[in-house]
Design an enzyme around this catalytic site. Structure first.
Site, PDB file in Angstrom:
ATOM      1  N   ASP A 286      -2.470  -9.569   8.850  1.00 21.30           N
ATOM      2  CA  ASP A 286      -1.763  -8.181   8.953  1.00 21.30           C
ATOM      3  C   ASP A 286      -0.249  -8.675   8.927  1.00 21.30           C
ATOM      4  OD1 ASP A 286      -4.098  -7.114   9.299  1.00 21.30           O
ATOM      5  OD2 ASP A 286      -3.848  -6.395  11.277  1.00 21.30           O
TER       6      ASP A 286
ATOM      7  N   ASP B 158       2.388  -7.217  10.180  1.00 18.62           N
ATOM      8  CA  ASP B 158       3.174  -7.250  11.171  1.00 18.62           C
ATOM      9  C   ASP B 158       2.832  -8.354  12.418  1.00 18.62           C
ATOM     10  OD1 ASP B 158       0.781  -5.966  12.150  1.00 18.62           O
ATOM     11  OD2 ASP B 158       1.818  -4.321  12.708  1.00 18.62           O
TER      12      ASP B 158
ATOM     13  N   HIS C 264       0.920   0.998  15.372  1.00 17.09           N
ATOM     14  CA  HIS C 264      -0.315   0.255  15.204  1.00 17.09           C
ATOM     15  C   HIS C 264      -1.532   0.904  14.874  1.00 17.09           C
ATOM     16  CE1 HIS C 264      -3.273  -3.104  15.589  1.00 17.09           C
ATOM     17  NE2 HIS C 264      -2.582  -3.763  15.050  1.00 17.09           N
TER      18      HIS C 264
ATOM     19  N   ASN D 230      -0.634   4.775  -1.632  1.00 18.31           N
ATOM     20  CA  ASN D 230      -0.989   4.702  -0.159  1.00 18.31           C
ATOM     21  C   ASN D 230      -2.584   5.262  -0.146  1.00 18.31           C
ATOM     22  OD1 ASN D 230      -0.974   6.461   2.845  1.00 18.31           O
ATOM     23  ND2 ASN D 230      -0.241   4.127   2.448  1.00 18.31           N
TER      24      ASN D 230
ATOM     25  N   GLU E 116     -13.218  -0.479  10.736  1.00 15.62           N
ATOM     26  CA  GLU E 116     -13.627  -1.180   9.530  1.00 15.62           C
ATOM     27  C   GLU E 116     -13.849  -2.796   9.596  1.00 15.62           C
ATOM     28  OE1 GLU E 116      -9.692  -2.200   9.845  1.00 15.62           O
ATOM     29  OE2 GLU E 116     -10.498  -0.177  10.082  1.00 15.62           O
ATOM     30  N   ASP E 117     -12.666  -3.342  10.351  1.00 16.90           N
ATOM     31  CA  ASP E 117     -12.720  -4.715  10.648  1.00 16.90           C
ATOM     32  C   ASP E 117     -13.935  -5.114  11.470  1.00 16.90           C
ATOM     33  OD1 ASP E 117     -11.466  -3.343  12.812  1.00 16.90           O
ATOM     34  OD2 ASP E 117      -9.909  -5.046  12.972  1.00 16.90           O
TER      35      ASP E 117
ATOM     36  N   ARG F 175      -7.131  -4.712   1.674  1.00 16.21           N
ATOM     37  CA  ARG F 175      -7.820  -6.034   1.842  1.00 16.21           C
ATOM     38  C   ARG F 175      -8.859  -6.074   0.809  1.00 16.21           C
ATOM     39  NH1 ARG F 175      -8.874  -4.734   8.285  1.00 16.21           N
ATOM     40  NH2 ARG F 175      -6.960  -5.539   9.167  1.00 16.21           N
TER      41      ARG F 175
ATOM     42  N   ARG G  82       4.204  -3.824  17.506  1.00 18.69           N
ATOM     43  CA  ARG G  82       5.217  -2.910  17.066  1.00 18.69           C
ATOM     44  C   ARG G  82       6.031  -2.297  18.116  1.00 18.69           C
ATOM     45  NH1 ARG G  82       4.452  -1.978  10.788  1.00 18.69           N
ATOM     46  NH2 ARG G  82       6.197  -0.429  11.325  1.00 18.69           N
TER      47      ARG G  82
ATOM     48  N   ASP H 284       0.797  -1.126  -0.039  1.00 21.11           N
ATOM     49  CA  ASP H 284       0.127   0.114  -0.006  1.00 21.11           C
ATOM     50  C   ASP H 284       0.786   1.303   0.150  1.00 21.11           C
ATOM     51  OD1 ASP H 284      -2.559   1.338  -0.050  1.00 21.11           O
ATOM     52  OD2 ASP H 284      -2.389   1.515   2.076  1.00 21.11           O
TER      53      ASP H 284
END
Length: 394
Positions: free
Chosen positions: A97, A99, A216, A73, A182-183, A81, A211, A45
């Site tokens: 994801d 990470d 995050h 981006n 959004e998830d 996704r 991270r 992205d």
């Protein structure tokens, strides 16, 4: 030559993911599910840290089929996704994801669970690395359940196994107008539309990685984004579930997880302007979706804070939030021969505040820890509490 359909398409949306991406992709290579049964769609992205180049290197050497897509981006996880989902050909889709990591047997176990039970969504147990994962959903393994008879509403991240036919049948995609939550919207819709959900609680499938740089997505962004997220999820639930007990069960989630933290300890650090704005943003949500049946399902301090928001009483809310932040235990007032326990948070039985006792009435899960409490039948107790709270809110 006959091309066999893969069992799983792993969609990896990646933005500035180095060096975490290395372990992420290594976990895909380590899967016990045969490489020929896995497809990877990786979407870069608009990264500038070498993420895109590393994805190309991985695609060139991986045993499984890998497609790498580069795009400008997008500003959030939804677009990568959605792009990956649009290219997927597997029977199932898993959103990984960049990470985070999969456990070695994750895909094999989740596919077997879905195939065995004919379920459309599978939740694999999550563990945290430098992060605290959700825990409520992993009490026990469930071959087949749904969102109304389990705690899966408290884990709405996208890292689940979804039957692709379900997603395509309902043209499901992530909402690109949301930059957080959004998830939750996507996963709740999948739960509600699914022909059964399975839960793997006895074997870790996913490692949620914190991270070191703190970048995050769920930790960043304006508080207004949280209200956007809460509004979208509440509206989805209201649209898909008729009024009644089942809707109330689901509404607990956005009120408790998304809205309430805006009136927690961080509220004490807000400016007066931000506090007023939060009340303005909350007002239509409270008016539309805050009901006695939702309130009675919350702990006393949670119910009390949200009721003060609903009544637009910020001066009382401050005292309650300060008390909650102090982590003091409220005094317990035991009455009715031990069958009724009130938790005396600020303004309990204050004539000036005029708040009803029912807001402070503890349900069994809180009252059980109080000396002298005598538990009656849970259903009778909840009916009494619900009646009292209902009278107050009306």
């Amino acid at each position: 030559m006959t091309v066999t359909q893969p069992d799983v398409t792993v969609v990896v949306g990646a933005y500035e993911a180095m060096p975490y991406l290395v372990e992420c992709l290594r976990s895909v290579e380590a899967q016990t599910l045969d490489a020929a049964r896995i497809e990877v769609i990786a979407v870069d992205d608009g990264s500038t840290d070498g993420t895109g180049e590393y994805l190309e290197e991985f695609a060139a050497r991986a045993a499984t089929h890998v497609t790498v897509i580069h795009q400008e981006n997008s500003g959030g996880p939804s677009s990568p996704r959605n792009v990956g989902l649009g290219k997927a050909s597997g029977r199932y889709v898993f959103f990984l994801d960049a990470d985070d990591r999969l456990a070695p047997e994750a895909l094999e176990r989740m596919v077997a669970m879905a195939d065995r039970n004919g379920t459309d969504v599978v939740l694999g147990k999550v563990e945290g690395i430098n992060r605290v994962p959700p825990k409520a959903a992993w009490v026990q393994t469930l071959e087949r359940t749904d969102v109304f008879h389990s705690n899966i509403k408290f884990t709405l991240s996208a890292q689940k196994l979804f039957r692709r036919a379900l997603l395509e049948r309902h043209s499901m995609r992530f909402d690109e107008s949301l930059f957080t939550g959004e998830d939750a919207l996507f996963t709740m819709e999948a739960y509600l539309r699914a022909d059964g959900v399975s839960v793997i609680a006895d074997h870790t499938c996913y490692y949620l990685v914190g991270r070191d740089d703190g970048k995050h997505v769920t930790k960043s962004g304006s508080y207004t984004l949280r209200f956007d997220s809460a509004r979208a999820l509440m509206n989805l639930i209201a649209e898909m579930v008729p009024p009644g007990v089942e809707r109330d069960k689901l509404m607990v989630r956005p009120f408790l997880v998304t809205l309430l933290p805006q009136f927690g300890p961080k509220y004490l650090k807000d400016t007066e302007q931000v506090r007023r704005h939060k009340f303005e943003l909350a007002k239509p949500l409270m008016t539309a979706h805050w009901t006695p049946e939702v309130a009675v399902r919350l702990k006393v301090d949670e119910r009390l804070r949200l009721q003060l928001v609903a009544e637009e009483r910020p001066e009382l809310l401050l005292d309650v939030v300060e008390f909650v932040k102090s982590k003091k235990r409220p005094d317990a007032v035991v009455e009715k021969r031990g069958r009724r326990v009130y938790l005396a948070y600020p303004h309990f039985r204050s004539e000036d505040a005029g708040l009803p006792d029912s807001l402070y009435l503890a349900e069994p899960r809180e009252a059980r820890g109080v000396e002298g409490y005598r538990e009656g039948t849970a259903s009778a107790f909840l009916r009494r509490v619900a009646r009292k709270v209902r009278r107050v809110l009306r």
